[in-house]
Design an enzyme around this catalytic site. Structure first.
Site, mmCIF file in Angstrom:
data_model
loop_
_atom_site.group_PDB
_atom_site.id
_atom_site.type_symbol
_atom_site.label_atom_id
_atom_site.label_comp_id
_atom_site.label_asym_id
_atom_site.label_seq_id
_atom_site.Cartn_x
_atom_site.Cartn_y
_atom_site.Cartn_z
ATOM 1 N N VAL A 1 -5.164 4.948 -6.737
ATOM 2 C CA VAL A 1 -4.115 5.507 -5.893
ATOM 3 C C VAL A 1 -4.505 6.910 -5.420
ATOM 4 C CG1 VAL A 1 -1.721 6.360 -5.910
ATOM 5 C CG2 VAL A 1 -2.259 4.138 -6.907
ATOM 6 N N ASP A 2 -5.032 7.714 -6.323
ATOM 7 C CA ASP A 2 -5.418 9.088 -6.014
ATOM 8 C C ASP A 2 -6.417 9.126 -4.855
ATOM 9 O OD1 ASP A 2 -5.514 11.869 -6.319
ATOM 10 O OD2 ASP A 2 -6.897 11.794 -8.004
ATOM 11 N N TYR B 1 -6.479 4.204 -16.282
ATOM 12 C CA TYR B 1 -6.038 4.865 -17.515
ATOM 13 C C TYR B 1 -5.602 3.861 -18.582
ATOM 14 C CZ TYR B 1 -6.285 9.580 -15.487
ATOM 15 O OH TYR B 1 -6.719 10.769 -14.941
ATOM 16 N N ASN C 1 -5.539 12.793 -11.018
ATOM 17 C CA ASN C 1 -6.228 13.280 -12.211
ATOM 18 C C ASN C 1 -5.954 14.775 -12.296
ATOM 19 O OD1 ASN C 1 -8.417 14.800 -10.921
ATOM 20 N ND2 ASN C 1 -9.222 12.794 -10.343
ATOM 21 N N GLY D 1 -3.636 1.697 -14.209
ATOM 22 C CA GLY D 1 -4.928 1.304 -13.649
ATOM 23 C C GLY D 1 -6.051 1.676 -14.590
ATOM 24 N N ASP E 1 0.848 -1.176 0.000
ATOM 25 C CA ASP E 1 0.000 0.000 0.000
ATOM 26 C C ASP E 1 0.895 1.242 0.000
ATOM 27 O OD1 ASP E 1 -1.682 2.135 0.622
ATOM 28 O OD2 ASP E 1 -2.786 1.026 2.173
ATOM 29 N N ILE E 2 0.820 2.034 -1.048
ATOM 30 C CA ILE E 2 1.679 3.215 -1.155
ATOM 31 C C ILE E 2 1.417 4.219 -0.037
ATOM 32 C CG2 ILE E 2 0.216 4.579 -2.713
ATOM 33 C CD1 ILE E 2 2.945 5.152 -4.255
#
Length: 171
Positions: A33-34, A126, A24, A124, A10-11
């Site tokens: 992630v965002d 995108y 985005n 992901g 997990d980042i």
């Protein structure tokens, strides 16, 4: 020379100087992630992003560019937001994807960050193919000449981790 490492996890839990957010262009949060970074980092990140939108980035952050904010409640000091390109089979946008990594490292250097955690940008929602995204990421970081000491690619699942590790061994 930068040390490149790979980890599955997990980042938002990485104890590094800077975490890169696959944002985005609105900078106001989203999915993947965002969304995870905004949720776990708390309202401080959103407030900083809103301030950026009100000043320099009224039209949003352009694809391939990067900008830093506080990391809020994350264990990192900063979040570096970058907007990756959406995959299009009929148009080569590899330069824009590479720019995300280069620009994020440039911002990290300006901040004095020694350690930076990256997700697999654009792979992901995108739609960028993971193997190509991994190749571009690793080659770009290796060729960057950055003063950052460690770049850690943080991959969400075992498949992405294996692809990034193989890309790191092959280049």
């Amino acid at each position: 020379m930068v040390q490149i490492t790979f980890t599955q996890g997990d980042i938002t839990e990485q104890q590094v100087d800077a975490v890169v957010n696959a944002a985005n262009s609105s900078l106001l949060g989203g999915g993947g992630v965002d969304g995870a970074i905004h949720r776990k980092g708390g309202p401080e990140i959103l407030a900083a992003c809103r301030a950026l939108r009100a000043s320099h980035y009224g039209g949003g952050l352009p694809t391939g560019q990067a900008v830093a904010t506080t990391a809020g409640r994350l264990p990192a000091r900063w979040v570096i937001h970058t907007v990756g390109p959406v995959w299009q089979a009929h148009q080569d946008q590899s330069d824009l994807l590479a720019s995300c990594y280069r620009e994020s490292l440039r911002v990290a250097e300006e901040l004095g960050a020694a350690t930076v955690a990256f997700p697999a940008i654009s792979t992901g929602v995108y739609g960028w193919p993971m193997d190509d995204g991994a190749r571009i990421a690793v080659e770009t970081v290796r060729g960057s000449g950055t003063a950052v000491e460690e770049v850690r690619f943080v991959l969400f699942d075992a498949s992405a981790y294996a692809i990034f590790v193989a890309s790191g061994e092959g280049s």
